[in-house]
Design an enzyme around this catalytic site. Structure first.
Site: not given
Ligand code: SAH
Length: 228
Positions: A58
């Site tokens: 993000s």
């Molecule tokens: N928190 C991160 C953002 C990652 S993007 C940061 O530090 O910037 C969102 C993430 O959510 C992706 O890696 C995706 O694989 C994960 N994701 C999507 N659906 C999910 C679920 N049901 N359970 C766990 N992770 C999930």
């Protein structure tokens, strides 16, 4: 001035970073440790970046806006759904378990990641950055929460859900908070919600329009349950 410091100064000036604890976390956690080598020179640009598997880290302003909304305190137990490469979890850990306080005061972050490659990446990055005692990465679908036996103080969801998953809300302590993007899976028409548990009831506030990758799993867009 170095890029890290000028990013933090800019987010302070814009009013995105408002509290001392979020400022401290923004300064302490090195985002360059959580972006792929090819993007290292862009680590302190205020923009999402690819982390592989079609997912993104993000933008810093979104990370710190969510951290401010969560109103995190030292000692909190926090659940993150969507670890990605681990950066956001590290910033939360730096607030609930600050490096300069003794470990007996520390809270914990449990960060769930559905993609096995990203779960491994997050684990390695958090270890390299010194957060492996404070953040526990689990490789599973976090859309329906996890069984922790205790309720959590805060929940951070970093992928857009169809609606607030009821099992996640159930996991919150009374007075607890959740920050979650809700809306369409296509990165448009999403709202960031601040959800609070007041007398057992859900109180929601819409904060702003956002663009997140879709939440997958049971309560996500590929699962069997659609919000209602
Ligand atoms: N928190 C991160 C953002 C990652 S993007 C940061 O530090 O910037 C969102 C993430 O959510 C992706 O890696 C995706 O694989 C994960 N994701 C999507 N659906 C999910 C679920 N049901 N359970 C766990 N992770 C999930």
């Amino acid at each position: 001035m170095d890029a890290h410091k000028s990013l933090v100064d800019r987010l302070l000036r814009l009013g995105i970073i408002r509290s001392e604890r979020v400022r401290r976390a923004a300064e302490r956690v090195r985002r360059e440790l959580f972006v792929p080598d090819d993007y290292r020179d862009m680590a302190y640009a205020d923009t999402p970046l690819p982390i592989g598997e079609g997912q993104t880290i993000s933008a810093p302003h979104m990370v710190f806006m969510m951290d401010e909304l969560l109103d995190l305190e030292v000692g909190h137990l926090v659940l993150e759904v969507g670890a990605g490469s681990g950066y956001h979890a590290a910033t939360v850990a730096e607030i609930v378990a600050p490096s300069d306080l003794p470990p007996h005061t520390w809270g914990t972050v449990v960060s769930v990641e559905i993609n096995p490659h990203l779960a491994t990446l997050a684990h390695h990055n958090l270890e390299a950055a010194g957060y492996s005692c404070r953040v526990h990465v689990l490789n599973m679908d976090g859309s329906a929460g996890v069984s922790l036996r205790v309720k959590v103080d805060r929940i951070l969801v970093t992928a857009a859900a169809p609606d607030v998953p009821e099992p996640l809300f159930e996991m919150l302590k009374e007075g607890g908070r959740m920050v979650i993007p809700v809306g369409s899976p296509g990165m448009w028409g999403q709202d960031l919600l601040l959800v609070e548990k007041v007398d057992g009831r859900m109180v929601r506030r819409t904060i702003t329009g956002v663009a997140f990758v879709p939440l997958r799993g049971r309560y996500g867009w590929s699962g069997g349950v659609r919000g209602g």
